[in-house]
Design an enzyme around this catalytic site. Sequence first.
Site, PDB file in Angstrom:
ATOM      1  N   ARG A  97      13.519  38.685  30.588  1.00 58.39           N
ATOM      2  CA  ARG A  97      12.948  39.768  29.775  1.00 58.39           C
ATOM      3  C   ARG A  97      12.171  39.232  28.583  1.00 58.39           C
ATOM      4  O   ARG A  97      11.058  39.653  28.332  1.00 58.39           O
ATOM      5  CB  ARG A  97      14.071  40.685  29.294  1.00 58.39           C
ATOM      6  CG  ARG A  97      14.654  41.482  30.440  1.00 58.39           C
ATOM      7  CD  ARG A  97      15.612  42.508  29.974  1.00 58.39           C
ATOM      8  NE  ARG A  97      16.754  41.896  29.297  1.00 58.39           N
ATOM      9  CZ  ARG A  97      17.833  42.551  28.911  1.00 58.39           C
ATOM     10  NH1 ARG A  97      17.927  43.837  29.116  1.00 58.39           N
ATOM     11  NH2 ARG A  97      18.824  41.941  28.336  1.00 58.39           N
ATOM     12  N   LYS A 103      27.809  36.445  42.533  1.00 63.45           N
ATOM     13  CA  LYS A 103      28.946  37.302  42.322  1.00 63.45           C
ATOM     14  C   LYS A 103      28.966  37.770  40.867  1.00 63.45           C
ATOM     15  O   LYS A 103      28.405  37.078  40.024  1.00 63.45           O
ATOM     16  CB  LYS A 103      30.246  36.573  42.666  1.00 63.45           C
ATOM     17  CG  LYS A 103      30.552  35.390  41.725  1.00 63.45           C
ATOM     18  CD  LYS A 103      31.995  35.071  41.682  1.00 63.45           C
ATOM     19  CE  LYS A 103      32.732  35.894  40.686  1.00 63.45           C
ATOM     20  NZ  LYS A 103      32.645  35.439  39.288  1.00 63.45           N
ATOM     21  N   HIS A 115      30.441  29.960  44.467  1.00 65.94           N
ATOM     22  CA  HIS A 115      30.226  28.530  44.248  1.00 65.94           C
ATOM     23  C   HIS A 115      31.448  27.692  44.632  1.00 65.94           C
ATOM     24  O   HIS A 115      31.329  26.485  44.824  1.00 65.94           O
ATOM     25  CB  HIS A 115      29.764  28.244  42.824  1.00 65.94           C
ATOM     26  CG  HIS A 115      30.822  28.311  41.774  1.00 65.94           C
ATOM     27  ND1 HIS A 115      31.255  29.487  41.237  1.00 65.94           N
ATOM     28  CD2 HIS A 115      31.552  27.338  41.165  1.00 65.94           C
ATOM     29  CE1 HIS A 115      32.190  29.237  40.336  1.00 65.94           C
ATOM     30  NE2 HIS A 115      32.403  27.943  40.277  1.00 65.94           N
ATOM     31  N   LYS A 166      32.120  23.461  46.550  1.00 76.61           N
ATOM     32  CA  LYS A 166      32.899  22.359  45.969  1.00 76.61           C
ATOM     33  C   LYS A 166      33.311  21.388  47.064  1.00 76.61           C
ATOM     34  O   LYS A 166      33.734  21.809  48.146  1.00 76.61           O
ATOM     35  CB  LYS A 166      34.147  22.891  45.247  1.00 76.61           C
ATOM     36  CG  LYS A 166      33.814  23.645  43.959  1.00 76.61           C
ATOM     37  CD  LYS A 166      35.069  24.019  43.211  1.00 76.61           C
ATOM     38  CE  LYS A 166      34.776  24.980  42.072  1.00 76.61           C
ATOM     39  NZ  LYS A 166      34.370  24.345  40.831  1.00 76.61           N
ATOM     40  N   GLU A 176      42.403  27.944  34.193  1.00 74.02           N
ATOM     41  CA  GLU A 176      41.317  27.568  33.293  1.00 74.02           C
ATOM     42  C   GLU A 176      41.847  27.454  31.873  1.00 74.02           C
ATOM     43  O   GLU A 176      42.648  28.288  31.446  1.00 74.02           O
ATOM     44  CB  GLU A 176      40.219  28.621  33.316  1.00 74.02           C
ATOM     45  CG  GLU A 176      39.544  28.767  34.660  1.00 74.02           C
ATOM     46  CD  GLU A 176      38.393  29.738  34.582  1.00 74.02           C
ATOM     47  OE1 GLU A 176      37.299  29.293  34.240  1.00 74.02           O
ATOM     48  OE2 GLU A 176      38.604  30.933  34.834  1.00 74.02           O
ATOM     49  N   ASP A 199      36.969  39.021  38.961  1.00 68.35           N
ATOM     50  CA  ASP A 199      36.176  37.836  38.630  1.00 68.35           C
ATOM     51  C   ASP A 199      36.553  36.618  39.481  1.00 68.35           C
ATOM     52  O   ASP A 199      35.698  35.799  39.802  1.00 68.35           O
ATOM     53  CB  ASP A 199      36.374  37.514  37.136  1.00 68.35           C
ATOM     54  CG  ASP A 199      35.491  36.385  36.653  1.00 68.35           C
ATOM     55  OD1 ASP A 199      34.268  36.464  36.882  1.00 68.35           O
ATOM     56  OD2 ASP A 199      36.010  35.426  36.048  1.00 68.35           O
ATOM     57  N   HIS A 224      36.682  33.771  44.720  1.00 66.82           N
ATOM     58  CA  HIS A 224      37.059  32.351  44.835  1.00 66.82           C
ATOM     59  C   HIS A 224      38.438  32.146  45.491  1.00 66.82           C
ATOM     60  O   HIS A 224      38.595  31.324  46.380  1.00 66.82           O
ATOM     61  CB  HIS A 224      37.068  31.683  43.464  1.00 66.82           C
ATOM     62  CG  HIS A 224      35.778  31.841  42.708  1.00 66.82           C
ATOM     63  ND1 HIS A 224      34.553  31.873  43.323  1.00 66.82           N
ATOM     64  CD2 HIS A 224      35.524  31.972  41.389  1.00 66.82           C
ATOM     65  CE1 HIS A 224      33.604  32.009  42.405  1.00 66.82           C
ATOM     66  NE2 HIS A 224      34.171  32.086  41.222  1.00 66.82           N
ATOM     67  N   LYS A 255      42.935  32.655  32.459  1.00 70.53           N
ATOM     68  CA  LYS A 255      42.143  31.986  31.419  1.00 70.53           C
ATOM     69  C   LYS A 255      43.061  31.594  30.267  1.00 70.53           C
ATOM     70  O   LYS A 255      44.158  32.137  30.126  1.00 70.53           O
ATOM     71  CB  LYS A 255      41.045  32.923  30.919  1.00 70.53           C
ATOM     72  CG  LYS A 255      40.005  33.219  31.984  1.00 70.53           C
ATOM     73  CD  LYS A 255      38.664  33.499  31.387  1.00 70.53           C
ATOM     74  CE  LYS A 255      37.625  33.802  32.438  1.00 70.53           C
ATOM     75  NZ  LYS A 255      37.070  32.611  33.084  1.00 70.53           N
TER      76      LYS A 255
HETATM   77  C1  BG6 Z   1      33.104  32.067  37.787  1.00 67.64           C
HETATM   78  C2  BG6 Z   1      33.825  33.072  36.938  1.00 67.64           C
HETATM   79  O1  BG6 Z   1      32.754  32.617  39.018  1.00 67.64           O
HETATM   80  O2  BG6 Z   1      33.951  30.946  38.006  1.00 67.64           O
HETATM   81  C3  BG6 Z   1      34.249  32.454  35.624  1.00 67.64           C
HETATM   82  O3  BG6 Z   1      32.974  34.172  36.685  1.00 67.64           O
HETATM   83  C4  BG6 Z   1      35.048  31.190  35.865  1.00 67.64           C
HETATM   84  O4  BG6 Z   1      34.995  33.376  34.844  1.00 67.64           O
HETATM   85  C5  BG6 Z   1      34.316  30.270  36.818  1.00 67.64           C
HETATM   86  O5  BG6 Z   1      35.236  30.561  34.629  1.00 67.64           O
HETATM   87  C6  BG6 Z   1      35.194  29.103  37.223  1.00 67.64           C
HETATM   88  O6  BG6 Z   1      34.430  28.175  37.935  1.00 67.64           O
HETATM   89  P1  BG6 Z   1      34.822  26.633  37.963  1.00 67.64           P
HETATM   90  O7  BG6 Z   1      33.859  26.030  38.916  1.00 67.64           O
HETATM   91  O8  BG6 Z   1      34.679  26.129  36.562  1.00 67.64           O
HETATM   92  O9  BG6 Z   1      36.236  26.581  38.435  1.00 67.64           O
END
Ligand code: BG6
Length: 506
Positions: free
Chosen positions: A58, A165, A195, A199, A233, A252, A257, A357
């Site tokens: 933007r 996502k 993602h 990995k 995390e 999330d 994941h 988290k």
């Molecule tokens: C993301 C989430 O998809 O994955 C985040 O939105 C999270 O909240 C992250 O922190 C974790 O990814 P990774 O690769 O650091 O484990």
Amino acid sequence: MNDTLTFQSSRPAPPCTVVIFGASGDLARRKLLPALYNLAHCGQGLMPSNSAVLGFARSAMTQDAFRAAAREAVNKYSRLKIDEGCWRGFADGLYYQSGLDRPDGFKQLKARLEEIERERNIPPNRIYYLSIPPEAFNDCIARLAAEKLIAPPNAGYFTHVVVEKPIGRDLSSAIEISRTLHEHMDESQIFRIDHYLGKETVQNLLVLRFANSIFERLWGSRNVDHVQITVAEAEGVGTRAGYYDHSGALRDMIQNHLLQLLTMLTMEAPVTLDARDIMEAKLNVLRALRPIRGEQARDCTVRARYTEGRIGDTEVRGYLDEQGVARDSRTETFVALKMFIDNWRWSGVPFFIRTGKSLKRRASSIVVQFKGVPRILFNRAGNLHNNLLTLRIQPDEGFSFDVVSKHPGLDLGLKPVRMNLSYSDEFGADSSPDAYERLLLDVMEGDHTLFPSAEYVRTSWEFVQGILDAWKDESIVPIDEYTAGSWGPACADRLIGSIGRGWYEP
Ligand code: BG6
């Protein structure tokens, strides 16, 4: 041993223009630009030198400012360090365009793309990476279509659309996004990113299971006591509270994941390594998940949020005091689930998954605990340490296997010992490409193996929707609390304690 068997070799991808929608955002800075630089890096050369990257967002920004911001991002987050020669080549192909939110923005985007393609002599192969909030997906796709920016699948050149996502925030919005995508393009043109699938350790699940004869024979209810999957995390919500407070850990992390880890771990052997066969095998696991609905959520789910605490040397504030979080927020930052897969192989085996988290440290792992030996001989007097297969997803990628051994000496003493493989010791510290490098390369090559299909995403939402609905009644599963820097709330211990087991430290 030096006898690597290669099944897919990475070749330079066809030349293309990668358009990053939301190029001024966090994801572009931390992940996408560094990954693209690594692919273009002279050492790898997987992205042809005439390919281009067009940031589309933007805010107004000059091309030079975008290049400078990209350099800073690459400097900070890239796996491969900046090499001046490679950087010049890469920066030369970096462009910026504002107007994502303006009525004529997509018309200008089209003109800019054509100009770049002429200038760099590349075919109109285009990748649209939608790094924008899910509420904006539908409008963005419709505007791309209105400007005829989406080529038909058989055009002789490609349009690939990458959707980040979260794909929706519940089952109905996920179905709606899918409907819009399919209205304007073919499934073969859509790449839904998770993602975790990029990995290295997650991909290794497939190899570990199906390239070794020992594990597969043990894989199932006959031999497995239970399984634990932890994605912990240490980071809190950081600057993402605006998004996260409307999302929470279930949407999330679990919906995507953790369910990916679970399906990779438990699927049947796919018929071939073809993307469709692998997806089918994973989908069958999702179909067999025992739903968690209504009152069942009481026994099978926990949710909690962090309160102030200390992680390492850092004081951490509680979730409700984070900037951008509503004072009366009911969002969870921790979830643990007890799950069952009602199929022939896994019948009766409990799966415990948890994510949170602001936990003690960043550590993700899968632990498969095998059943004990009969209570005869060594096991007569008490429990022996069970055999454990621990797959360390991050950090310190690798895996270990715990066995019981005789302690050397004249006594007959037993001791659990660990056989350990560390990726960095075995393959070198920088051997693993970042997940986004692999996934972006696959998008360029049109390889869907690591991308969930529409049906997979819908089925995973079906499972999660049951829990979301149950959680609407807070008396069923109240939101608990845990101190930042701990391993989570006590109710998560009780959840796994329900079968007389405890969490392993990841
Ligand atoms: C993301 C989430 O998809 O994955 C985040 O939105 C999270 O909240 C992250 O922190 C974790 O990814 P990774 O690769 O650091 O484990």
